[in-house]
Structure formats: structure tokens, C-alpha cells
Design an enzyme around this catalytic site. Sequence first.
Site, mmCIF file in Angstrom:
data_model
loop_
_atom_site.group_PDB
_atom_site.id
_atom_site.type_symbol
_atom_site.label_atom_id
_atom_site.label_comp_id
_atom_site.label_asym_id
_atom_site.label_seq_id
_atom_site.Cartn_x
_atom_site.Cartn_y
_atom_site.Cartn_z
ATOM 1 N N ASP A 1 -19.108 29.121 17.736
ATOM 2 C CA ASP A 1 -18.730 30.300 16.971
ATOM 3 C C ASP A 1 -18.325 29.813 15.581
ATOM 4 O OD1 ASP A 1 -17.701 33.375 17.972
ATOM 5 O OD2 ASP A 1 -17.025 32.674 16.002
ATOM 6 N N LYS B 1 -33.913 48.235 25.369
ATOM 7 C CA LYS B 1 -32.461 48.277 25.124
ATOM 8 C C LYS B 1 -32.073 49.562 24.373
ATOM 9 C CE LYS B 1 -28.217 47.423 24.587
ATOM 10 N NZ LYS B 1 -27.310 46.342 24.487
ATOM 11 N N ASN C 1 -29.836 52.795 25.979
ATOM 12 C CA ASN C 1 -28.555 53.249 25.427
ATOM 13 C C ASN C 1 -28.652 54.667 24.858
ATOM 14 O OD1 ASN C 1 -27.114 51.082 26.228
ATOM 15 N ND2 ASN C 1 -26.741 50.218 24.203
ATOM 16 N N GLY D 1 -15.967 64.300 28.401
ATOM 17 C CA GLY D 1 -14.750 63.706 27.850
ATOM 18 C C GLY D 1 -14.575 64.050 26.387
ATOM 19 N N CYS E 1 -21.438 49.803 21.152
ATOM 20 C CA CYS E 1 -22.891 49.922 21.353
ATOM 21 C C CYS E 1 -23.456 51.331 21.170
ATOM 22 C CB CYS E 1 -23.259 49.401 22.733
ATOM 23 S SG CYS E 1 -23.077 47.618 22.831
HETATM 24 C C1 UDX Z 1 -22.493 41.790 19.863
HETATM 25 C C2 UDX Z 1 -23.344 42.846 19.093
HETATM 26 O O1 UDX Z 1 -22.585 43.625 18.212
HETATM 27 C C3 UDX Z 1 -24.126 43.754 19.960
HETATM 28 O O2 UDX Z 1 -25.099 44.389 19.200
HETATM 29 C C4 UDX Z 1 -24.825 43.045 21.036
HETATM 30 O O3 UDX Z 1 -25.500 43.912 21.882
HETATM 31 C C5 UDX Z 1 -23.906 42.137 21.747
HETATM 32 O O4 UDX Z 1 -23.264 41.261 20.873
HETATM 33 P P1 UDX Z 1 -20.023 41.519 20.708
HETATM 34 O O5 UDX Z 1 -20.250 40.325 21.548
HETATM 35 O O6 UDX Z 1 -19.164 42.591 21.256
HETATM 36 O O7 UDX Z 1 -21.333 42.344 20.371
HETATM 37 O O8 UDX Z 1 -19.526 41.000 19.258
HETATM 38 P P2 UDX Z 1 -18.183 40.252 18.862
HETATM 39 O O9 UDX Z 1 -17.172 40.364 19.951
HETATM 40 O O10 UDX Z 1 -17.853 40.684 17.476
HETATM 41 O O11 UDX Z 1 -18.608 38.716 18.826
HETATM 42 C C6 UDX Z 1 -19.500 38.150 17.926
HETATM 43 C C7 UDX Z 1 -19.083 36.696 17.682
HETATM 44 O O12 UDX Z 1 -20.117 36.025 16.945
HETATM 45 C C8 UDX Z 1 -17.791 36.543 16.861
HETATM 46 O O13 UDX Z 1 -16.879 35.711 17.539
HETATM 47 C C9 UDX Z 1 -18.265 35.891 15.555
HETATM 48 O O14 UDX Z 1 -17.314 35.029 14.974
HETATM 49 C C10 UDX Z 1 -19.507 35.145 16.022
HETATM 50 N N1 UDX Z 1 -20.460 34.779 14.947
HETATM 51 C C11 UDX Z 1 -20.838 35.696 14.013
HETATM 52 C C12 UDX Z 1 -20.988 33.486 14.918
HETATM 53 O O15 UDX Z 1 -20.621 32.643 15.717
HETATM 54 N N2 UDX Z 1 -21.911 33.173 13.936
HETATM 55 C C13 UDX Z 1 -22.270 34.041 12.974
HETATM 56 O O16 UDX Z 1 -23.080 33.692 12.106
HETATM 57 C C14 UDX Z 1 -21.718 35.347 13.022
HETATM 58 C C1 UDX Z 2 -22.574 50.229 26.872
HETATM 59 C C2 UDX Z 2 -23.752 50.197 27.847
HETATM 60 O O1 UDX Z 2 -23.411 50.967 29.016
HETATM 61 C C3 UDX Z 2 -24.103 48.775 28.227
HETATM 62 O O2 UDX Z 2 -25.261 48.773 29.037
HETATM 63 C C4 UDX Z 2 -24.304 47.894 26.988
HETATM 64 O O3 UDX Z 2 -25.545 48.156 26.370
HETATM 65 C C5 UDX Z 2 -23.162 48.057 25.999
HETATM 66 O O4 UDX Z 2 -22.886 49.429 25.752
HETATM 67 P P1 UDX Z 2 -19.930 50.012 26.947
HETATM 68 O O5 UDX Z 2 -19.994 50.483 25.537
HETATM 69 O O6 UDX Z 2 -19.128 48.795 27.242
HETATM 70 O O7 UDX Z 2 -21.406 49.734 27.516
HETATM 71 O O8 UDX Z 2 -19.305 51.180 27.844
HETATM 72 P P2 UDX Z 2 -19.850 52.409 28.711
HETATM 73 O O9 UDX Z 2 -19.194 52.335 30.035
HETATM 74 O O10 UDX Z 2 -21.315 52.517 28.696
HETATM 75 O O11 UDX Z 2 -19.182 53.643 27.935
HETATM 76 C C6 UDX Z 2 -19.514 53.943 26.589
HETATM 77 C C7 UDX Z 2 -18.771 55.180 26.129
HETATM 78 O O12 UDX Z 2 -19.246 56.338 26.809
HETATM 79 C C8 UDX Z 2 -17.253 55.140 26.383
HETATM 80 O O13 UDX Z 2 -16.573 55.691 25.271
HETATM 81 C C9 UDX Z 2 -17.075 56.009 27.606
HETATM 82 O O14 UDX Z 2 -15.792 56.581 27.675
HETATM 83 C C10 UDX Z 2 -18.160 57.054 27.386
HETATM 84 N N1 UDX Z 2 -18.634 57.670 28.636
HETATM 85 C C11 UDX Z 2 -19.308 56.939 29.563
HETATM 86 C C12 UDX Z 2 -18.428 59.029 28.833
HETATM 87 O O15 UDX Z 2 -17.832 59.716 27.995
HETATM 88 N N2 UDX Z 2 -18.914 59.606 29.980
HETATM 89 C C13 UDX Z 2 -19.590 58.909 30.929
HETATM 90 O O16 UDX Z 2 -20.000 59.503 31.937
HETATM 91 C C14 UDX Z 2 -19.791 57.516 30.710
#
Ligand code: UDX
Ligand code: UDX
Length: 452
Positions: free
Chosen positions: A38, A207, A211, A256, A263
Amino acid sequence: MSAARGNGTAVGVVGAGYVGLVTAACFADLGHDVVCCDVNPERIEALLAGRVPIYEPGVESLLERNRARLSFTLELADVLRRCRIVFVCVDTPPTASGDADLSRVDAVVAGIPQTGTRHVLVMKSTVPVGTGDKVRLELTARGLDQIGYVSNPEFLREGRALADFMEPDRIVIGAFEGADGQAVADLYADIEAPVIRTDVASAEMIKYGSNAFLATKISFINEIANVCEEVGADVGVVAQGMGLDERIGPHFLRPGIGFGGSCFPKDVNALKQLAGNSGYHFQLLTAVIEVNELQKRRVVGKLEKHLGSLRGRRIAMLGLAFKANTDDMREASSIVLASRLRSEGADVVAYDPVATEKARGVLGDGVELAGSVLEAVTGADAAVIVTEWGEFRHLATRVVKEAMATPLIVDGRNLLDPRQARAAGFAYESVGRPADPADMLRIAADRADAVS
Ligand code: UDX
Ligand code: UDX
């Protein structure tokens, strides 16, 4: 959770965030040797010291259990030196225009040194369709033809990401070269799930399509809930009845206060932009986004129905994270709701069991942060359930009622049993369930008690 099996491939993970750390921990648990890097020195320092910089149930113990197979570094070069297969798990946040910001992905690609060694770069981060082609061209332009590229999107729900990794509904692998796709498929050999092997663009589109469909389902049930409120139907039983139809399915039909998180909002927007940039107006997604924005704001009307103007009213927001079992505040509906309540002149106090620290920076000084449910509801004119944390299930108690200035609960997640809440003396509003005209009387009776 499966124990390590030890077919031991060296796997690199770039990005130690939610997705990266879950990926690293799970591959280590499957018996692979994982090198995770990272760019954030504090993150790596914490991980080297055995601290986990994210809140995700089970990750800490999984990392601990597989310590011997995991190493952490700041250097991408270390990863490339030790691993042939490298997963990219950096963040791809939205830009101001709603497109995906690929600067972190570009930084990783640009950071690959000139090397004659064969590697496979595997994209786990969500990237717009066409990104694989662009990265392929970029690698070729830099003389890095020997670096393969595979798309292997993540479908990890925060809060249950380990189970989603180890017991997925499917594994999607899109590759330019069959051998590269096979190398990635082999890493998952011990996981039982259908594997979709396809081209890179189709994998990227799976993907976004998934979503966007799930987000559409949520906006759909939210609109059904809103109609239920108008016609006196109960969305709980409506969703159950709809979900039993196998063509519809029971999942993601919980109404909700709108979907949030890192995402859905960004991916729905990015797909809309991607379609628009290619000349196609994705009309349905425009509505999905609009419905979601309106849904976050409907709580205000429900509060006003009972309290009139919210100016000077104290409103307790219970839950801040975008859903339960995470401390993630990205695109949380609480952010919009807090801001709307403040512009109506309300005093906002908020409590979340784990997201308070993250929320502090996001919500700003105008929102008071409480250390417990009781502290939040004391003197409040309403308690709004924003996130479905288990501890809020027992909100409708005598202690809470006596602490509140007005016994009003607005349940944005349909967490409570309406009969129990009303029997405990609360006026109770939820989403898509019949209102009770006697709620007004409950508040009036409470005021009369307070005066006498
Ligand atoms: C990310 C993306 O936003 C999402 O689109 C994808 O589907 C899953 O990965 P997330 O893992 O939740 O989501 O991101 P985050 O928790 O912000 O972690 C990203 C990490 O990458 C950070 O720790 C950041 O410091 C690191 N990073 C970023 C690197 O190591 N190198 C870089 O050049 C930029
Ligand atoms: C999502 C996708 O489900 C997962 O596959 C990956 O692509 C990352 O994004 P995540 O964002 O962690 O996962 O949560 P998820 O459980 O999917 O909920 C997303 C949002 O929808 C939340 O704000 C949740 O409260 C809302 N939600 C979910 C509803 O309002 N109603 C539902 O029935 C389900």
C-alpha cells in the site's frame, strides 16, 4: 471458514483497504503466500505491528491466523519481485462528473518497472468497461508485452466480505490470454463456486450490470414502499410475497432510506456515464439514482408530520454507517439526512456503535456525537433509526421513552415491531408500513402528562 490447504502460490495484492485486506487474508487462508503493498505508510506500519486499519468482522483474526503466510510492504517492486500474479485492489472513487477516477489504477500501472519477467496483473477494483483494453495498450506501449491482464471483479459485501470471498455465488474471470485466466482460476481451486471464464470487457460489464441491477431492485422496493404508505399496504408482506416468486427472488427487497456505500452509488453513476459517453442514454438508471436521493429525504416529512417545523427541535440519529456491521461512511445516507435536518433548523445529535470516529470528519462540527443510545435520545424530540444495528432493536423501552422530550421513533430500516413500539407508548413511523392515526394522540398524551 476454511483452514489453510497449502497449494502455495505467491500472490501479490496492491492496496490494503477493505477489498485488498479481505483478498489478502482469504488467499493466505487458502494456503497461498501473500505479499500486500500500500502507498500509505501508516497503513503498512499498522499492519506490520499486527493492527488492522479497517473494521470488517473476522479479518483481524484471519490475518492473525495466517501471519506466517502474509507480508506487508510499501514497495510495489517487492510485490513484483516475489509474486507472478498481482491483484489490483486500489480505490476507484467517482469523479465530479460521475465517471470512475482511475488515477490510482494508472499509478499502479505506471509504477510497474521495466522487467523481463512474466506477470499477470489482475484487476479486482471496479473499473469501467474498456479499462482492460486501455491498460493492455499502455503496457504494450511501455514495452511490457509480457505482463498479462485479467479482470476478476469483487462481489464483497462489507460486513460479510469473508463469507462472500470464501463462498461466492460465482467467480468471474475475464482474460486476454487463456493461460492467464487459468492461472487466476487455479488460485480459487479450493472454493466451490461456478467459474465464469470470459473476455475482459464482459467480465467488467458483469460487475456493473450486477451492482446496477441490485441498486434497481432497492429503488424499486423503495417506491413500492412509498406507494404502500399511500394505500395502507404493508411492504414487509408485499416484499415477502413478491420474493417467493423464483423469478424475482427474496434478496435486496428491504426498503429503507436509500442505498449508500462505496459501490452502489458510484457504480450506478459510472455505468450511466459510461453508457452516456458511448452515446446511449440509460434512462432507467437515471430514475434509480433519483429515487435513491429522494428516499434519503423522506424522513424529514415524517418528522414534520408529527412535530411541525423542525426549527429548534432536537433530533437523534441512531446509526451513521451506510449499513450495519461496518464503520464505512462512504455515501452513507446519514450524511444527506444530517445536512437536510440542519437546514430545516434542527439540532442534530448522532450515535453509531463503530462509525463515530469516521463520521466526525464527514459530518462536520454541526452534528453533536453521543457515546450511547441513551445519551443521544435524552431530550430528543425524535429518534431516527438510520442504520440497522442490532442494539437498536430494543429501542422502544420505558427508559428511552422517559429520556425523550417527545416519544417519536422514525424507523428508517423497519427494524422494530410497530405493535411493540406503539404499545410502549411511542408514536412510530417506518417505511412502507401502515401509519396509525392514534400516533398523534400518543404524542399529545405524552405532552399532557409532562404538563400535569
Ligand atoms: C476499492 C474500490 O473503490 C472499488 O471500486 C473496488 O471495487 C474495490 O476496491 P476499497 O478496497 O473499499 O474499494 O478501497 P479503500 O479501502 O480506499 O482501499 C484502497 C487502498 O489502496 C488504500 O489503502 C490506498 O492507500 C491504496 N492505494 C491507493 C495504493 O496502495 N496505491 C495507490 O496507488 C492508490
Ligand atoms: C455491494 C455489493 O453488494 C457487493 O457485491 C460489492 O460489489 C460491493 O458493493 P456493499 O456496498 O458492501 O456491497 O453492501 P450491500 O449489502 O450490497 O448494501 C449496499 C446498500 O444498499 C446499503 O446502504 C444497504 O443498506 C442498502 N440495501 C441493501 C437496502 O437498502 N436494501 C436491501 O435490500 C439491501
